[in-house]
Design a protein around this motif. Structure first.
Motif, short mmCIF file in Angstrom:
data_model
loop_
_atom_site.label_atom_id
_atom_site.label_comp_id
_atom_site.label_asym_id
_atom_site.label_seq_id
_atom_site.Cartn_x
_atom_site.Cartn_y
_atom_site.Cartn_z
N LEU A 240 0.85 -1.20 0.00
CA LEU A 240 0.00 0.00 0.00
C LEU A 240 0.88 1.24 0.00
O LEU A 240 2.01 1.21 0.52
CB LEU A 240 -0.90 0.00 1.24
N SER A 241 0.38 2.34 -0.51
CA SER A 241 1.18 3.57 -0.47
C SER A 241 0.89 4.34 0.82
O SER A 241 1.61 5.27 1.15
CB SER A 241 0.88 4.45 -1.68
N GLY A 242 -0.21 3.96 1.54
CA GLY A 242 -0.64 4.64 2.76
C GLY A 242 0.37 4.49 3.87
O GLY A 242 1.47 4.06 3.61
N PRO A 243 0.03 4.81 5.12
CA PRO A 243 -1.33 4.98 5.63
C PRO A 243 -2.03 6.24 5.10
O PRO A 243 -1.36 7.21 4.74
CB PRO A 243 -1.12 5.10 7.14
N HIS A 244 -3.38 6.14 5.11
CA HIS A 244 -4.20 7.30 4.79
C HIS A 244 -5.01 7.65 6.04
O HIS A 244 -4.80 7.04 7.08
CB HIS A 244 -5.09 6.98 3.59
N GLN A 245 -5.95 8.60 5.90
CA GLN A 245 -6.65 9.05 7.11
C GLN A 245 -7.72 8.08 7.59
O GLN A 245 -7.79 7.72 8.74
CB GLN A 245 -7.29 10.40 6.84
N CYS A 250 -10.42 6.64 1.56
CA CYS A 250 -9.12 6.03 1.23
C CYS A 250 -9.00 5.79 -0.28
O CYS A 250 -9.88 5.15 -0.86
CB CYS A 250 -8.96 4.72 1.98
N PRO A 251 -7.91 6.25 -0.90
CA PRO A 251 -7.72 6.00 -2.33
C PRO A 251 -7.40 4.53 -2.64
O PRO A 251 -7.43 4.13 -3.79
CB PRO A 251 -6.54 6.91 -2.70
N GLU A 252 -7.07 3.76 -1.57
CA GLU A 252 -6.68 2.35 -1.81
C GLU A 252 -7.69 1.37 -1.22
O GLU A 252 -7.35 0.23 -0.92
CB GLU A 252 -5.29 2.10 -1.21
N LYS A 253 -8.95 1.82 -1.05
CA LYS A 253 -9.92 0.96 -0.37
C LYS A 253 -10.13 -0.37 -1.08
O LYS A 253 -10.40 -1.39 -0.44
CB LYS A 253 -11.26 1.67 -0.15
N ASP A 254 -9.96 -0.39 -2.41
CA ASP A 254 -10.17 -1.65 -3.14
C ASP A 254 -9.02 -2.63 -2.94
O ASP A 254 -9.15 -3.81 -3.24
CB ASP A 254 -10.32 -1.37 -4.65
N ARG A 255 -7.89 -2.14 -2.45
CA ARG A 255 -6.70 -3.00 -2.33
C ARG A 255 -6.39 -3.37 -0.89
O ARG A 255 -5.51 -4.19 -0.65
CB ARG A 255 -5.48 -2.27 -2.92
N CYS A 256 -7.07 -2.75 0.05
CA CYS A 256 -6.68 -2.93 1.46
C CYS A 256 -7.58 -3.95 2.15
O CYS A 256 -8.81 -3.82 2.16
CB CYS A 256 -6.77 -1.58 2.20
N GLY A 257 -6.96 -4.95 2.75
CA GLY A 257 -7.70 -5.99 3.45
C GLY A 257 -8.31 -5.53 4.76
O GLY A 257 -9.01 -6.29 5.43
N PHE A 258 -8.05 -4.28 5.15
CA PHE A 258 -8.57 -3.76 6.42
C PHE A 258 -9.66 -2.72 6.20
O PHE A 258 -10.06 -2.03 7.12
CB PHE A 258 -7.41 -3.18 7.26
N TYR A 259 -10.13 -2.62 4.95
CA TYR A 259 -11.16 -1.63 4.61
C TYR A 259 -12.45 -1.91 5.37
O TYR A 259 -12.94 -3.04 5.39
CB TYR A 259 -11.41 -1.65 3.09
N MET A 260 -13.00 -0.88 5.99
CA MET A 260 -14.29 -1.02 6.68
C MET A 260 -15.28 -0.05 6.04
O MET A 260 -15.02 1.15 5.97
CB MET A 260 -14.12 -0.68 8.16
N ASN A 261 -16.43 -0.59 5.60
CA ASN A 261 -17.42 0.23 4.91
C ASN A 261 -18.54 0.60 5.89
O ASN A 261 -19.46 -0.18 6.13
CB ASN A 261 -17.98 -0.55 3.72
N LEU A 262 -18.44 1.80 6.46
CA LEU A 262 -19.43 2.22 7.46
C LEU A 262 -20.84 2.30 6.87
O LEU A 262 -21.82 2.03 7.55
CB LEU A 262 -19.06 3.60 8.02
#
Ligand code: NAD
Length: 463
Positions: A240-245, A250-262
């Motif tokens: 990932l290029s993050g961390p992001h906020q 997040c610009p990498e939400k499709d690639r991150c296994g820790f993405y949480m969709n509120l």
């Protein structure tokens, strides 16, 4: 089984008056317990939070529960709430570091109090709570729901029965998976000033279990800890290029296994996302942020007043969730493990799939063959423990409990002070005496354990 002291299902004329402060996800257990399951003898007379959106939501919940809608109060009006609504009991379910403030003010105003774990986050606040409790004579309850989980009560039963004799040492290892474990790195828990870190916030459950299982008081702690998984460096190692906020932007939400969709979870959306504008509480901050200051890997060695020792570990980035614990006794060894199926809102899945048959209890005598024991079970959250605990809290005459699972500020202190001592040991590298933190620890009420004489093994011939 609990026995009703009232003949009909009509509300008792003497319902206890409860107020709740802190209206996040955990408070729902208590609000529903009062308004749905135990409405005959309990009444919610006020709700309070620093976030006005969650105050409104809790009031709407009362309407949905078919209960009288209680007035809502801002956190700054807590004293006014006590004065106007005269609750008998204040339930504190705010974030950890603010528990002491509400507990102390409520006891000063003549209320009994119930607090979620951890009772508080540092030694000074703990001392203030113990001192206020002593001075006011009010009752302070700490809700250790883990004690009520049937297999953990069963372990208590086995230890009380003398099955393995006197426990001389314990090995206890708790794993959080990357659905549940990661969640502590998303929000307020990720800073020690709010939660005390996982040695306090999470391990208070585990240290309380050991204290209660052994009927012992902790004496000294030495610890190690580090954060090596939830870090910016790990994000980059994962490509990932993050961390992001935060996940939402997040610009990498499709690639991150820790993405949480509120937005995908109605509960998370209404509780947190829809109320962000009031206080800036983002429920989905990036788990790899550099400002996080809690550990994700912890070890502690604890000694007890009985002479027993504990070797403990907590890991927050595992492939499965649950624990293994082993008690080494004078007559044999008791092994117990649970693989938990942790469902996390927002992911709508259980990491690793639902595990059937995840509870094991085995006794291995010093001589003879080991044998498995059928685990006790019950329906409901936290292995059925939450429901049993609510009955113990709200029923006017709770069922007699030979395990003495209802805990007060003494047990609350004995558990957090192990974690607070561990934090101090992380800072200094030294062994920390628990009595150096708040003075002599008050002995909690424990059910009687077998005497040393009863715990002696049969004389054994060398083999
Ligand atoms: N026993 C368990 O298994 C268990 C499970 C979850 C949470 N908990 C405990 O319950 C408590 C709440 O956790 P949660 O998950 O509901 O957190 P949360 O963040 O969802 O809710 C906390 C609420 O408290 C409010 N708040 C924060 N600081 C405040 C203050 N100073 N004054 C008034 N309101 C304030 C917030 O606005 C929020 O509504 C914590 O102490 C946590 O450790 C226990």
């Amino acid at each position: 089984m609990s026995v009703s002291p009232f003949p009909s299902s009509a509300p008792s004329p003497h319902r206890r008056r409860y107020a709740i402060v802190g209206l996040g996800s955990r408070h729902e257990l208590y609000q529903d317990g009062i308004e749905k399951t135990h409405a005959r003898w309990a009444e919610l007379v006020a709700v309070c939070d620093s976030n006005p959106g969650r105050v409104d939501l809790a009031r709407r919940r009362s309407a949905q529960n078919g209960a009288h809608v209680p007035p809502g109060y801002a956190a700054l009006d807590f004293a006014l709430m006590l004065q106007e609504r005269r609750p008998d009991v204040v339930i504190v379910t705010t974030s950890d570091s603010s528990h002491h403030d509400y507990l102390i003010r409520a006891m000063e105003a003549g209320c009994d109090v119930i607090t979620e774990k951890p009772m508080t986050t540092d030694a000074e606040k703990c001392h203030q709570i113990l001192e206020t409790r002593r001075r006011t004579g009010r009752h302070c309850r700490v809700t250790f729901n883990y004690r009520y989980s049937p297999p953990r009560s069963q372990v208590k039963e086995l230890l009380m029965s003398g099955e393995i004799g006197e426990v001389l040492s314990v090995d206890f290892h708790w794993l959080l998976n990357t659905h549940h474990g990661a969640d502590y790195f998303r929000r307020w828990h990720a800073h020690k000033k709010n939660s005390g870190g996982l040695f306090v916030h999470k391990a208070t459950h585990h240290f309380d279990l050991v204290n209660w299982w052994l009927g012992a008081v902790p004496v000294s702690v030495v610890a190690t800890g580090k954060r090596e998984f939830y870090t910016p460096a790990m994000a980059r190692r994962m490509g990932l290029s993050g961390p992001h906020q935060r996940c939402r932007t997040c610009p990498e939400k499709d690639r991150c296994g820790f993405y949480m969709n509120l937005e995908a979870s109605p509960g998370l959306k209404s509780l947190y996302l829809d109320n962000e504008s009031h206080d800036g509480y983002w429920r989905d901050r990036c788990v790899f942020r550099p400002d996080i200051d809690i550990e994700d890997t912890m070890n502690a060695l604890v000694t007890y007043d009985t002479g027993a020792t504990l070797s403990y570990s907590l890991n927050a980035f595992n492939a499965w969730e649950g624990y293994t614990v082993a008690f080494n006794g004078t007559k044999g060894r008791l092994e117990h493990s649970i693989v938990e199926s942790v469902y996390l809102n927002g992911t709508e899945t259980v990491q690793g799939g639902v595990v059937e048959d995840g509870v094991k209890i085995r006794v291995i005598p010093l001589r003879g063959s080991g044998y498995d024991i059928e685990p006790w079970s019950a329906e409901g959250d936290h292995g059925g423990g939450d429901r049993l605990m609510l009955e113990d809290i709200f029923l006017p005459v709770p069922a007699p409990d030979k395990y003495l699972r209802a805990a007060d500020e003494r047990a609350g202190a004995c558990s957090i002070l192990v974690g607070i001592a561990a934090n101090r040991s992380l800072e200094t590298g030294a062994i920390v005496q628990v009595s150096d933190l708040v003075g002599a620890l008050p002995q909690p009420d424990y059910a009687p354990m077998p005497s040393r004489q009863e715990s002696l093994p049969m004389p054994m011939r060398p083999v």
